[in-house]
Write an enzyme that holds these catalytic residues in place. Structure first.
Site, PDB file in Angstrom:
ATOM      1  N   LYS A 176     -47.407  -4.571  14.866  1.00  0.00           N
ATOM      2  CA  LYS A 176     -48.712  -4.021  15.108  1.00  0.00           C
ATOM      3  C   LYS A 176     -48.524  -3.141  16.444  1.00  0.00           C
ATOM      4  O   LYS A 176     -48.086  -4.299  17.347  1.00  0.00           O
ATOM      5  CB  LYS A 176     -49.393  -4.868  15.431  1.00  0.00           C
ATOM      6  N   GLU A 252     -44.988 -12.354  26.553  1.00  0.00           N
ATOM      7  CA  GLU A 252     -44.349 -11.680  27.169  1.00  0.00           C
ATOM      8  C   GLU A 252     -45.614 -10.756  27.964  1.00  0.00           C
ATOM      9  O   GLU A 252     -45.585 -10.125  27.173  1.00  0.00           O
ATOM     10  CB  GLU A 252     -43.523 -10.356  27.338  1.00  0.00           C
ATOM     11  N   CYS A 286     -44.846  -3.611  33.341  1.00  0.00           N
ATOM     12  CA  CYS A 286     -45.405  -4.791  33.881  1.00  0.00           C
ATOM     13  C   CYS A 286     -44.326  -5.716  35.045  1.00  0.00           C
ATOM     14  O   CYS A 286     -44.704  -6.279  35.358  1.00  0.00           O
ATOM     15  CB  CYS A 286     -44.815  -6.025  32.201  1.00  0.00           C
ATOM     16  N   GLU A 388     -53.578  -8.621  38.376  1.00  0.00           N
ATOM     17  CA  GLU A 388     -52.496  -7.304  37.605  1.00  0.00           C
ATOM     18  C   GLU A 388     -53.878  -6.347  37.516  1.00  0.00           C
ATOM     19  O   GLU A 388     -54.370  -5.886  36.917  1.00  0.00           O
ATOM     20  CB  GLU A 388     -52.309  -7.782  36.500  1.00  0.00           C
TER      21      GLU A 388
HETATM   22  P1  NAD Z   1     -53.704  -5.710  25.573  1.00  0.00           P
HETATM   23  O1  NAD Z   1     -53.745  -7.441  25.571  1.00  0.00           O
HETATM   24  O2  NAD Z   1     -54.882  -5.344  25.865  1.00  0.00           O
HETATM   25  O3  NAD Z   1     -52.716  -5.568  23.866  1.00  0.00           O
HETATM   26  C1  NAD Z   1     -51.381  -5.849  23.166  1.00  0.00           C
HETATM   27  C2  NAD Z   1     -52.105  -5.618  22.325  1.00  0.00           C
HETATM   28  O4  NAD Z   1     -52.075  -6.822  21.264  1.00  0.00           O
HETATM   29  C3  NAD Z   1     -51.934  -4.912  21.199  1.00  0.00           C
HETATM   30  O5  NAD Z   1     -51.405  -4.560  19.980  1.00  0.00           O
HETATM   31  C4  NAD Z   1     -53.254  -4.878  21.081  1.00  0.00           C
HETATM   32  O6  NAD Z   1     -54.127  -4.155  20.192  1.00  0.00           O
HETATM   33  C5  NAD Z   1     -53.257  -6.743  20.652  1.00  0.00           C
HETATM   34  N1  NAD Z   1     -54.179  -7.677  20.800  1.00  0.00           N
HETATM   35  C6  NAD Z   1     -55.388  -7.459  21.882  1.00  0.00           C
HETATM   36  N2  NAD Z   1     -56.447  -8.573  21.711  1.00  0.00           N
HETATM   37  C7  NAD Z   1     -55.598  -9.534  20.550  1.00  0.00           C
HETATM   38  C8  NAD Z   1     -55.427 -10.613  19.761  1.00  0.00           C
HETATM   39  N3  NAD Z   1     -57.469 -10.934  20.617  1.00  0.00           N
HETATM   40  N4  NAD Z   1     -55.381 -10.757  18.597  1.00  0.00           N
HETATM   41  C9  NAD Z   1     -54.718  -9.963  18.783  1.00  0.00           C
HETATM   42  N5  NAD Z   1     -53.246  -9.322  19.042  1.00  0.00           N
HETATM   43  C10 NAD Z   1     -54.681  -8.492  20.096  1.00  0.00           C
HETATM   44  O7  NAD Z   1     -52.330  -5.557  26.163  1.00  0.00           O
HETATM   45  P2  NAD Z   1     -52.169  -4.266  27.069  1.00  0.00           P
HETATM   46  O8  NAD Z   1     -52.938  -3.317  27.549  1.00  0.00           O
HETATM   47  O9  NAD Z   1     -51.723  -3.224  24.696  1.00  0.00           O
HETATM   48  O10 NAD Z   1     -50.985  -3.787  27.932  1.00  0.00           O
HETATM   49  C11 NAD Z   1     -50.746  -4.169  29.082  1.00  0.00           C
HETATM   50  C12 NAD Z   1     -50.581  -5.780  29.370  1.00  0.00           C
HETATM   51  O11 NAD Z   1     -49.111  -5.713  28.565  1.00  0.00           O
HETATM   52  C13 NAD Z   1     -50.283  -5.556  31.087  1.00  0.00           C
HETATM   53  O12 NAD Z   1     -51.007  -6.774  31.205  1.00  0.00           O
HETATM   54  C14 NAD Z   1     -48.474  -5.910  31.034  1.00  0.00           C
HETATM   55  O13 NAD Z   1     -48.614  -6.041  32.465  1.00  0.00           O
HETATM   56  C15 NAD Z   1     -48.134  -6.395  29.919  1.00  0.00           C
HETATM   57  N6  NAD Z   1     -47.333  -6.641  29.390  1.00  0.00           N
HETATM   58  C16 NAD Z   1     -45.661  -7.320  29.299  1.00  0.00           C
HETATM   59  C17 NAD Z   1     -44.946  -7.349  29.317  1.00  0.00           C
HETATM   60  C18 NAD Z   1     -43.406  -7.995  29.637  1.00  0.00           C
HETATM   61  O14 NAD Z   1     -42.467  -7.894  28.843  1.00  0.00           O
HETATM   62  N7  NAD Z   1     -43.993  -9.515  30.318  1.00  0.00           N
HETATM   63  C19 NAD Z   1     -44.328  -6.155  29.166  1.00  0.00           C
HETATM   64  C20 NAD Z   1     -45.293  -4.771  28.555  1.00  0.00           C
HETATM   65  C21 NAD Z   1     -46.454  -4.723  29.209  1.00  0.00           C
HETATM   66  O1  6OD Z   2     -36.138  -4.101  29.129  1.00  0.00           O
HETATM   67  C1  6OD Z   2     -36.852  -5.029  28.102  1.00  0.00           C
HETATM   68  O2  6OD Z   2     -36.105  -5.472  27.347  1.00  0.00           O
HETATM   69  C2  6OD Z   2     -38.189  -5.605  28.366  1.00  0.00           C
HETATM   70  N1  6OD Z   2     -38.902  -5.745  27.900  1.00  0.00           N
HETATM   71  C3  6OD Z   2     -39.189  -5.004  29.892  1.00  0.00           C
HETATM   72  C4  6OD Z   2     -40.794  -5.180  29.553  1.00  0.00           C
HETATM   73  C5  6OD Z   2     -41.383  -3.535  30.324  1.00  0.00           C
HETATM   74  C6  6OD Z   2     -42.747  -4.395  31.272  1.00  0.00           C
HETATM   75  O3  6OD Z   2     -43.749  -3.212  30.818  1.00  0.00           O
END
Ligand code: NAD
Ligand code: 6OD
Length: 490
Positions: A176, A252, A286, A388
């Site tokens: 998804k 992640e 992130c 964040e």
């Molecule tokens: P989010 O957690 O709101 O949503 C991410 C996904 O989870 C979406 O597809 C959403 O529909 C789904 N989701 C939300 N609630 C859910 C639930 N209860 N059960 C199952 N699925 C659910 O995050 P976002 O706003 O889309 O992304 C931003 C966040 O992602 C930031 O905190 C960022 O730091 C983090 N992020 C981390 C990494 C990493 O590699 N560590 C990479 C990219 C983004």
């Molecule tokens: O480079 C990658 O493999 C990775 N997972 C990056 C994540 C970036 C976060 O926003």
């Protein structure tokens, strides 16, 4: 109006419930998205299991590697379609989508095609003191049907970062994408159809999190593992769901990353690097540096130079060659980021740049923009320095000693990334290794080798993906132990 449908068991499936997909540049509607209901997710998971017990379960790593390479080739062939969909969903500049997002989508498949063919299985010969001898080797098997849930900031890159290794290891997936960015995931399903991936191996479902496709996947008893990228809070909700069946999880999550700048660094190179580390993708990566610590002798010089560069940053339409920064992803996310600008004022921050909403005098005024922003003078425990924001904002603060800055950089519940800028080799090794994070860069940022472990500590995640770490997460390993007869029987 363009329609983004679900792809289940090799067929495109419509849904009566639909929602609008918006272009954040001007708020216009890009497409209608068909929201998968519980039955659709159920069918997708059943199709995945059928694929694994069928021919897909008997494919060799070499056959799967060939398929992954064909997927990568097809993404390359349709690069223009992928770019258009990614830019429409996110508003990110062409300069970023064409050099990072879409090429990495293809590269993820190639990397795991190589790895699944070339990664050796473990093998140990055992010699016990009592004379017993044995040969041990591991057998790699798929976990089953993997649930993949991804966010909106690097849509294709992060989606394929999990789909590619899951398929390489022989799993089926129910994946998804974020409700904000369904476009490139839908194109990827078209690619899967074109290259002839067997039905049920890759299933795409659209929808939201709670009480929608996200939750239907994570709470489903027949999902065998869950891999998730997104907010730390969402990770908590998913962990609850996964606990029910003791499902393997890989998370992640968010970050509140520090940059440490020593006075002996190459200033110009550092400034270029920091502009990227703070403002790439409007700060919606992130790994972005939201906390910047600068050694006191160059603190004022850095603040002036950064402020000037921020004032010169060009905000614009994705297709303009000059554009360096786009909008935030949604009206809701802009509200969140603006609420942190307000909080910063209440906490006593000094604004060196930005802090507001830009005015364009055209359709972009209906989009979700904020100004790139630099703040200073907050104490390390201010909320703006501990939570964040995920927007184009950083806080700058001076430091005096190496020990002090290491302690301040590590003073966070997150543990994703850090970047250190110095020309002193010993210090580079000391400081980078002392960061309590999964990813510690020196004189660089977001420089990636896909064979290396990627992930975070604390609130930033659980586990590591990348290279063999991904292969091990997406596989069940069986150790085979064969006792060897020391003497041939006569
Ligand atoms: P989010 O957690 O709101 O949503 C991410 C996904 O989870 C979406 O597809 C959403 O529909 C789904 N989701 C939300 N609630 C859910 C639930 N209860 N059960 C199952 N699925 C659910 O995050 P976002 O706003 O889309 O992304 C931003 C966040 O992602 C930031 O905190 C960022 O730091 C983090 N992020 C981390 C990494 C990493 O590699 N560590 C990479 C990219 C983004
Ligand atoms: O480079 C990658 O493999 C990775 N997972 C990056 C994540 C970036 C976060 O926003």
């Amino acid at each position: 109006m363009k329609q983004y449908r679900n792809y289940i068991n090799g067929e495109w499936r419509e849904s009566a419930r639909r929602f609008d997909d918006h272009n954040p540049v001007d708020g216009s509607v890009v497409a209608q998205v068909h929201e998968a209901d519980r039955q659709a997710v159920d069918d997708a998971i059943r199709a995945g299991h059928a694929a694994i017990t069928g021919d897909w379960g008997r494919t060799s790593p070499t056959e799967r590697a060939a398929l992954l390479n064909r997927i990568a080739d097809e993404i390359d062939r349709r690069q223009a379609d992928f770019l258009e969909a990614e830019m429409a969903d996110t508003g990110k500049p062409f300069s970023m989508a064409s050099t990072i997002d879409i090429p990495r989508g293809a590269a993820n498949f190639r990397a795991f095609a190589d790895l699944i063919k070339t990664t050796p299985l473990e093998c140990f010969q055992t010699d016990l003191p009592n004379g017993a001898k044995a040969l041990n080797y591991t057998v790699r098997k798929p976990l089953g049907v993997v649930g993949i849930i991804s966010p909106w900031n690097l849509p294709l890159l992060l989606f394929t970062w999990k789909v590619a290794p899951a398929l390489a290891c022989g799993n089926a997936v129910v994946a998804k994408p974020s409700e904000e960015t369904p476009g490139t995931a839908t194109l990827l399903a078209e690619v899967m159809e074109t290259v002839g991936l067997p039905p049920g191996v890759f299933n795409l479902v659209h929808g939201f999190g709670p009480n929608s496709a996200g939750e239907f996947i994570t709470s489903h008893p027949d999902i065998d593992a869950i891999t998730f990228t997104g907010e730390s809070r969402t990770g908590t909700a998913i962990m609850h769901a996964a606990a029910e069946g003791v499902k393997p999880i890989s998370f992640e999550l968010g970050g509140k990353n520090a940059a440490i700048i020593f006075a002996d660094c190459d200033f110009d190179r550092m400034l270029d690097g920091m502009m990227r580390a703070i403002f790439l993708n409007a700060g919606q990566v992130c790994l972005c540096s939201e906390r910047v610590y600068v050694e006191r002798p160059i603190y004022e010089k850095f603040c002036e130079a950064l402020t000037q560069r921020v004032r010169d940053l060009r905000l614009g339409w994705p297709n303009d060659n000059d554009t360096q920064m786009g909008p935030l992803i949604s009206a809701e996310h802009r509200e969140k980021v603006l609420s942190y600008f307000q909080l910063a004022r209440e906490e006593g921050a000094r604004f060196l740049a930005g802090g507001g909403v830009p005015e364009f005098g055209d359709d972009r005024d209906n989009g979700y923009w904020v100004e790139p922003t630099v703040i200073a003078d907050l104490s390390d425990n201010a909320r703006c320095l501990t939570e964040e924001v995920f927007g184009p904002i950083c806080h700058v603060a001076p430091f005096d000693t190496e020990a002090e800055v290491i302690a301040r950089a590590n003073n966070t519940r997150y543990g994703l990334a850090a970047t250190t800028w110095t020309s002193n080799l010993d210090r580079a090794h000391r400081v980078s290794a002392a960061m309590n994070v999964g990813l510690s860069w020196v004189n660089s940022w977001f420089l990636r080798d896909l064979r290396t472990p990627f992930g975070g500590a604390g609130l930033s995640g659980i586990g590591r993906e990348g290279g063999t770490h991904s292969l091990n997460f997406y596989s069940e390993l069986t150790n085979v132990c064969i006792q060897l007869d020391p003497e041939p029987k006569t």
